[in-house]
Design an enzyme around this catalytic site. Structure first.
Site, short mmCIF file in Angstrom:
data_model
loop_
_atom_site.label_atom_id
_atom_site.label_comp_id
_atom_site.label_asym_id
_atom_site.label_seq_id
_atom_site.Cartn_x
_atom_site.Cartn_y
_atom_site.Cartn_z
N ARG A 192 0.84 -1.21 0.00
CA ARG A 192 0.00 0.00 0.00
C ARG A 192 0.87 1.26 0.00
O ARG A 192 0.49 2.28 -0.55
CB ARG A 192 -0.95 0.00 1.21
CG ARG A 192 -1.99 -1.10 1.11
CD ARG A 192 -3.02 -1.03 2.23
NE ARG A 192 -3.82 -2.25 2.19
CZ ARG A 192 -3.76 -3.24 3.08
NH1 ARG A 192 -2.98 -3.14 4.13
NH2 ARG A 192 -4.49 -4.31 2.91
N PHE A 203 -12.01 -4.16 -6.87
CA PHE A 203 -11.81 -5.17 -5.82
C PHE A 203 -11.23 -4.49 -4.57
O PHE A 203 -10.24 -4.93 -4.01
CB PHE A 203 -10.86 -6.29 -6.30
CG PHE A 203 -11.20 -6.85 -7.65
CD1 PHE A 203 -12.18 -7.83 -7.78
CD2 PHE A 203 -10.56 -6.39 -8.80
CE1 PHE A 203 -12.50 -8.34 -9.03
CE2 PHE A 203 -10.87 -6.91 -10.04
CZ PHE A 203 -11.85 -7.88 -10.17
N ASP A 241 -16.33 -2.62 -5.30
CA ASP A 241 -16.29 -3.99 -4.77
C ASP A 241 -17.68 -4.57 -4.88
O ASP A 241 -18.68 -3.86 -4.77
CB ASP A 241 -15.83 -4.00 -3.31
CG ASP A 241 -15.35 -5.38 -2.88
OD1 ASP A 241 -14.12 -5.60 -2.83
OD2 ASP A 241 -16.21 -6.26 -2.61
N ASN A 285 -20.15 -5.23 -9.84
CA ASN A 285 -19.28 -6.29 -10.35
C ASN A 285 -18.21 -5.63 -11.24
O ASN A 285 -18.51 -5.07 -12.28
CB ASN A 285 -20.11 -7.29 -11.16
CG ASN A 285 -19.27 -8.47 -11.62
OD1 ASN A 285 -18.06 -8.36 -11.86
ND2 ASN A 285 -19.91 -9.62 -11.73
N ALA A 286 -16.96 -5.73 -10.80
CA ALA A 286 -15.87 -5.03 -11.49
C ALA A 286 -15.69 -5.52 -12.93
O ALA A 286 -15.37 -4.74 -13.82
CB ALA A 286 -14.57 -5.21 -10.71
N ASP A 290 -6.91 -5.67 -7.26
CA ASP A 290 -6.46 -6.70 -6.32
C ASP A 290 -7.58 -7.74 -6.16
O ASP A 290 -8.22 -7.81 -5.12
CB ASP A 290 -6.10 -6.06 -4.97
CG ASP A 290 -5.56 -7.07 -3.97
OD1 ASP A 290 -5.16 -8.17 -4.39
OD2 ASP A 290 -5.54 -6.76 -2.76
N CYS A 338 -3.24 -13.06 -5.56
CA CYS A 338 -2.97 -13.86 -4.36
C CYS A 338 -3.21 -15.34 -4.60
O CYS A 338 -3.23 -16.13 -3.68
CB CYS A 338 -3.83 -13.36 -3.20
SG CYS A 338 -5.59 -13.45 -3.54
#
Ligand code: SAH
Length: 390
Positions: A207, A223, A245, A273-274, A294, A334
């Site tokens: 960050r 996100f 998000d 919804n991205a 992310d 991730c």
């Protein structure tokens, strides 16, 4: 204590330091045991390898805790391991908030503990470690005298171990809506109902990495969860920030975080919804100076890696299209099964499709309180990239 012998030729991985032993790697055994017990492991020729907890219901049959034959696995053992993990975090400068225990990387397989200032959140993700929960809680009380300890064992992976999903207090009840401080900002954390343990500490250093690129910028974050990157962008001088998000709960917390830090006039958050929105805005020709992505892990199984790659390619392609020439894309993954090389390759494919050139600014991983053990490859899971999109 029951003894297990590794199959001939199999076991180099384990002998060289990996703590997991799969069902098909085990040959003969001697002695009685119950699920969750600590057992001894030997190589096929009889040399001692280590001791760890066994679960006949799990594909990961044994998770090694110790390579020392004389070491007893008891309350004292867990106390010492936790103290060691805490000393390491202090040594590398993660004191107020940290991932105190990162499972295998702290020689405590399947145990996760996050420290959010005076509060501790714990996950016991295998039967063997779940049985030691009260010893772990006792040790945490002794070391930290925390204001509260909470169990976030409401995760599907526990079912692979025959364990129920559950959450609740492991201390006297306390207000699970807490505030933590990070890089000069404050964040609401919902220990009881937030995602995972409530807060993503693994991105805490990343960050800070956006500090210079967001000054005076119009920023889009998809996100965004509780808006941690968005708030950092505002803090570092962004002109406007829009965070997206799919979760209403997350977006509401993001809005509260904006208020908490006095950035209501800079930050806006929307529950959408991205994938849909980024596609639409790309068509409309919208542009931002900085786009941050992310997304959650796209797969946890090897069969779906291709699907995950398609997801990363698509979202990053859309992100690049929304980035003004000379602007920046901040992108993370991730998904443990998508290794760093594969992730970079995917971003490269997206850039080719978007007909954009990339200039690398930063290429990072998880914060150091989530240690990476070189002999345990899956301890490195987070990929974090900043590129200038030319
Ligand atoms: N960057 C955050 C963590 C993001 S976790 C932090 O550091 O705190 C991933 C987030 O993506 C979750 O909050 C989840 O609700 C959200 N999400 C999942 N699918 C989505 C979608 N299709 N559109 C928008 N958000 C989505």
């Amino acid at each position: 204590m029951a003894k297990f012998f590794l199959r001939k030729k199999i076991g180099d991985r384990v002998v060289n330091g990996h703590p997991w032993i799969f069902a098909n790697e085990l040959g003969d055994s001697e002695g009685e045991y119950a699920a969750g017990d600590v057992v001894e492991v030997y190589s096929y020729n009889g040399s001692f390898v280590g001791k760890g907890y066994i679960n006949p219901a799990s594909q990961i049959r044994i998770r090694l805790l110790s390579r020392d034959k004389a070491e007893q696995i008891n309350e004292e053992f867990f106390y010492k391991r936790l103290l060691k993990a805490w000393e390491y975090r202090q040594q590398i400068g993660y004191v107020e908030n940290c991932r105190l225990v990162f499972g295998e990387a702290d020689e405590l397989p399947a145990l996760i503990i996050d420290k959010f200032n005076d509060y501790l959140v714990l996950q016991t993700l295998a039967l063997g470690v779940d049985r030691w929960k009260s010893a772990i809680v006792a040790a945490l009380n002794k070391i930290f005298s925390p204001k509260g300890i909470y169990e976030r064992n409401d995760v599907p992976v526990r079912e692979l171990e025959g364990l129920p999903q559950q959450k609740g207090f492991l201390s006297e009840p306390f207000d699970t809506q807490i505030i933590l401080r990070e890089n000069g900002l404050k964040f609401h954390v919902d220990i009881e109902n937030g995602q995972k343990t409530g807060y993503f500490l693994d991105q805490q250093d990343n960050r800070r990495a956006i500090q210079h690129i967001v000054k005076g910028a119009d920023v889009l974050e998809a996100f965004c969860y509780t808006g941690t990157f968005s708030l950092h962008a505002a803090h570092y001088g962004a002109k406007s920030v829009l965070g997206l998000d799919i979760s209403e709960h997350a977006v509401n917390t993001a809005r509260r975080n904006a208020t908490l830090n006095g950035f209501d006039d800079v930050c806006t958050f929307d529950a959408v919804n991205a994938f849909d929105v980024l596609k639409q805005w790309g068509k409309e020709g919208k542009k931002y100076d900085v786009v941050m992505l992310d997304p959650p892990a796209f797969t946890k199984s090897r069969e779906n890696i291709q699907k995950a790659i398609t997801g990363y390619k698509e979202i990053n392609l859309r992100g690049m299209k929304l980035t003004r020439p000379g602007g920046f894309l901040v992108t993370a993954s991730c998904t443990n099964l998508v290794d760093p090389t594969l992730f970079l390759k995917t971003i490269d494919m997206a850039a080719k499709d978007a007909r954009r050139k990339l200039r690398q600014v930063s290429w990072q991983t998880q914060a150091s309180d989530h240690p990476i053990l070189w002999h345990v490859p899956n301890t490195q899971y987070l990929k974090f990239l900043i590129v200038q999109v030319l």
